[in-house]
Design an enzyme around this catalytic site. Structure first.
Site, PDB file in Angstrom:
ATOM      1  N   GLN A  17       0.615  44.535 -75.860  1.00  0.00           N
ATOM      2  CA  GLN A  17      -0.310  44.613 -76.993  1.00  0.00           C
ATOM      3  C   GLN A  17      -0.846  43.248 -77.428  1.00  0.00           C
ATOM      4  O   GLN A  17      -1.867  43.193 -78.119  1.00  0.00           O
ATOM      5  CB  GLN A  17       0.388  45.292 -78.175  1.00  0.00           C
ATOM      6  N   ARG A  74      10.651  40.004 -83.429  1.00  0.00           N
ATOM      7  CA  ARG A  74      10.914  40.947 -82.338  1.00  0.00           C
ATOM      8  C   ARG A  74       9.705  40.982 -81.411  1.00  0.00           C
ATOM      9  O   ARG A  74       8.579  41.203 -81.871  1.00  0.00           O
ATOM     10  CB  ARG A  74      11.176  42.347 -82.905  1.00  0.00           C
ATOM     11  N   HIS A 120       8.903  47.925 -73.638  1.00  0.00           N
ATOM     12  CA  HIS A 120       7.977  48.491 -74.632  1.00  0.00           C
ATOM     13  C   HIS A 120       6.773  49.057 -73.870  1.00  0.00           C
ATOM     14  O   HIS A 120       5.649  48.567 -73.994  1.00  0.00           O
ATOM     15  CB  HIS A 120       7.581  47.427 -75.654  1.00  0.00           C
ATOM     16  N   ASN A 165      11.977  50.846 -76.325  1.00  0.00           N
ATOM     17  CA  ASN A 165      11.244  51.150 -77.547  1.00  0.00           C
ATOM     18  C   ASN A 165      10.724  52.587 -77.489  1.00  0.00           C
ATOM     19  O   ASN A 165       9.987  52.956 -76.569  1.00  0.00           O
ATOM     20  CB  ASN A 165      10.033  50.219 -77.705  1.00  0.00           C
ATOM     21  N   GLU A 166      11.111  53.391 -78.470  1.00  0.00           N
ATOM     22  CA  GLU A 166      10.560  54.731 -78.663  1.00  0.00           C
ATOM     23  C   GLU A 166      10.472  55.546 -77.362  1.00  0.00           C
ATOM     24  O   GLU A 166       9.362  55.884 -76.909  1.00  0.00           O
ATOM     25  CB  GLU A 166       9.175  54.639 -79.315  1.00  0.00           C
ATOM     26  N   ASN A 306      12.407  52.719 -85.821  1.00  0.00           N
ATOM     27  CA  ASN A 306      10.969  52.565 -86.076  1.00  0.00           C
ATOM     28  C   ASN A 306      10.540  53.711 -86.975  1.00  0.00           C
ATOM     29  O   ASN A 306      10.832  54.878 -86.675  1.00  0.00           O
ATOM     30  CB  ASN A 306      10.159  52.644 -84.777  1.00  0.00           C
ATOM     31  N   TYR A 308       7.346  55.165 -89.793  1.00  0.00           N
ATOM     32  CA  TYR A 308       6.012  54.966 -90.356  1.00  0.00           C
ATOM     33  C   TYR A 308       5.573  56.030 -91.345  1.00  0.00           C
ATOM     34  O   TYR A 308       4.816  55.752 -92.257  1.00  0.00           O
ATOM     35  CB  TYR A 308       4.975  54.964 -89.224  1.00  0.00           C
ATOM     36  N   GLU A 377      10.602  48.472 -86.642  1.00  0.00           N
ATOM     37  CA  GLU A 377       9.156  48.555 -86.925  1.00  0.00           C
ATOM     38  C   GLU A 377       8.946  49.374 -88.185  1.00  0.00           C
ATOM     39  O   GLU A 377       9.606  50.394 -88.386  1.00  0.00           O
ATOM     40  CB  GLU A 377       8.386  49.269 -85.808  1.00  0.00           C
ATOM     41  N   TRP A 427       5.761  45.831 -88.602  1.00  0.00           N
ATOM     42  CA  TRP A 427       4.772  45.993 -87.539  1.00  0.00           C
ATOM     43  C   TRP A 427       3.399  45.861 -88.172  1.00  0.00           C
ATOM     44  O   TRP A 427       3.055  46.673 -89.011  1.00  0.00           O
ATOM     45  CB  TRP A 427       4.912  47.357 -86.854  1.00  0.00           C
ATOM     46  N   GLU A 434      -3.888  48.550 -79.776  1.00  0.00           N
ATOM     47  CA  GLU A 434      -3.150  49.706 -80.289  1.00  0.00           C
ATOM     48  C   GLU A 434      -3.206  50.866 -79.282  1.00  0.00           C
ATOM     49  O   GLU A 434      -3.664  51.967 -79.583  1.00  0.00           O
ATOM     50  CB  GLU A 434      -3.699  50.089 -81.672  1.00  0.00           C
ATOM     51  N   TRP A 435      -2.791  50.591 -78.051  1.00  0.00           N
ATOM     52  CA  TRP A 435      -2.642  51.606 -77.006  1.00  0.00           C
ATOM     53  C   TRP A 435      -3.905  52.473 -76.889  1.00  0.00           C
ATOM     54  O   TRP A 435      -4.987  51.933 -76.783  1.00  0.00           O
ATOM     55  CB  TRP A 435      -1.363  52.430 -77.242  1.00  0.00           C
TER      56      TRP A 435
END
Ligand code: NCW
Length: 476
Positions: A17, A74, A120, A165-166, A306, A308, A377, A427, A434-435
């Site tokens: 990213q 991180r 990630h 990650n995730e 993580n 949100y 995050e 984050w 952003e992907w």
């Protein structure tokens, strides 16, 4: 003062990213390079080929972290910079290793504690092409273990390691919806490959095995001399029942969290998958051999969280379709009484609701025996931010409020509920790729001028972090 004295706070990013320099110093391609090249996959047709140019701006990034008062940072390693083709018999790229060794030295010199994520999402493309990447348990887990060992050996000064990650995103978004690389889905009209009824659960299982192997290697070969810690980072949303009076909605909330978090956390803490998943998925959910249980159970030194957003949860009746990954329920932003869970953001999946953070910290702590938690995050995008002037963007009061609300909710969970949270990484340090949303969605506390000169402009939220944590961390 309600956060522990040694509480670590700072910011987070991920290699693909921010780094750019996709062809520099011997880096090999990852599945995201390949995915971005497919027309229609990324909202603005972009890729991480240049991103924030962070591979060449390490000094600038560290100066930024210092200026914001961060105690921790991180970031993730790009596997295909260390081993361009990815595999255990493939050549190692010393330039990639040297880059990260120096970066960690420079962070430590600046008084910033590094947290390294090994994975990630940017799997070396060679491994996907060679044997199907995550789908091949033996090959994938052996190659990940080899890569992890190389990282532990090369960067002994790092004391906080995150394996994955995730993994929910790699499994579901990569192999069910096709929203993320490598883009497998069962919907053939979207030129799909794969079998969404089985692949996501296979991928999740294989990631757990790879995680277990890396942790075993770390604990046996490196931890005794290096003295660090290792864990996995899982994503999960908070859940509120659509109808609090309906026991089936209340129960569905737990099921939703089980399908997201406990899918990975139950094997790690208990050695088996949640009953709700076993019941719905039957033999599509793999089983653990006794050797695999021994590998995975107890494999977290800390829980990486993580977080949100939150949803209202409405149970469904009837048999779920084969590609259901939620647990036979519906997620909604509005309650039964018509109340909205939180304001709109630029991300279709994100609605701030800070109480949900406190609730989920409690849910996790109760279920898993009050483990040490690092929030790896937490943050938000802001509706329409990309269309604003720079003057407006840096006045990001919406994000200041988000962080204030969420960090205070976490502090209450720590001080009043007995949650053992020891760190928090916002984050993100800066706007970045952003992907599937490309550069249109900005999550940074720092604005990045991608068009002109990659200059970084800290937003109000960036500067709000130090005073916020200074007011909450105990002095003695
Ligand atoms: S996209 C995503 N994110 C953001 C990303 O920048 C970061 O790298 C990730 O760790 C912020 O935090 C994570 N998560 C995926 C959310 C997509 C949800 C789609 C749900 C569809 C059902």
């Amino acid at each position: 003062m309600s956060l522990p004295k040694d509480f670590l706070w700072g910011f987070a990013t991920a290699a693909y990213q921010i780094e750019g320099s996709a062809d520099v110093d011997g880096r090999g391609p990852s599945i995201w390079d390949t995915f971005c090249a497919i027309p229609g996959k990324i909202a603005d047709g972009s890729s991480g080929a240049v991103a924030c140019d962070s591979y060449k701006r390490t000094k600038e990034d560290i100066d930024l972290l210092k200026s914001l008062g961060a105690k921790a940072y991180r970031f993730s390693l790009s596997w295909s910079r260390l081993i361009p083709l990815g595999g255990r018999n493939d050549p190692i790229n010393q330039k990639g290793i040297d880059h990260y060794v120096k970066f960690v030295d420079d962070l430590l010199e600046a008084g910033i504690t590094p947290f390294i994520t090994l994975f990630h999402w940017d799997l070396p493309d060679g491994l996907d092409k060679r044997y199907g990447g995550f789908l091949n348990k033996e090959e994938f887990s052996a190659d990940f273990e080899n890569y992890a060992r190389l990282a532990f050996k090369s960067i002994p000064k790092c004391k906080h390691w995150i394996t994955f990650n995730e993994p929910w995103c790699s499994s579901i978004l990569g192999y069910n919806s096709g929203y993320f690389a490598p883009g497998h889905t069962s919907d053939r009209s979207k030129s799909a490959v794969g079998d969404s009824a089985r692949e996501p659960w296979t991928v999740g299982h294989n990631i757990l095995i790879a995680h277990g192997k890396a942790v075993k290697a770390y604990r046996e070969e490196f931890k005794p001399t290096q003295g660090g810690e290792i864990g996995i980072t899982l994503n999960g949303d908070a859940c509120l029942p659509w109808d609090p009076e309906d026991p089936e909605d209340v129960e569905a909330c737990d099921r939703k969290i089980e399908f997201a978090i406990s899918w990975f956390a139950d094997p790690i803490y208990f050695g088996h998958y949640p009953e709700s998943m076993r019941k719905q998925l039957g033999d599509r959910l793999p089983t653990f051999t006794p050797e695999e249980v021994a590998l995975v159970k107890g494999s977290n030194d800390f829980y990486g969280m993580n977080h949100y957003t939150a949803n209202y949860i409405k149970h469904k009746t009837g048999t779920p379709p084969d590609d259901d990954f939620l647990g036979n329920l519906e997620t909604l932003f509005y309650s039964k009484s018509g109340e909205c869970i939180g304001p709109e953001t630029q991300s279709f999946w994100l609605r701030p609701h800070a109480q949900g953070f406190r609730d989920l910290l409690n849910w996790l702590s109760k279920r898993y025996g009050y483990p040490k938690i690092y929030v790896t995050e937490n943050g938000t995008s802001l509706k329409g931010e990309n269309d604003m002037s720079l003057e407006q963007i840096v006045e990001d009061d919406f994000r200041v409020k988000y962080f204030n609300d969420y960090v205070n909710a976490m502090a209450k969970a720590s001080a009043e509920d007995g949650v053992n949270v020891q760190g928090y990484l916002a984050w993100s340090l800066m706007d970045n790729f952003e992907w599937a949303e490309g550069y249109e969605t900005r999550f940074g506390v720092t604005y990045v001028d991608y068009v002109n000169d990659q200059k970084r402009y800290p937003k109000k939220s960036a500067k709000s972090m130090k005073p916020l944590f200074d007011s909450l961390i105990k002095k003695e």
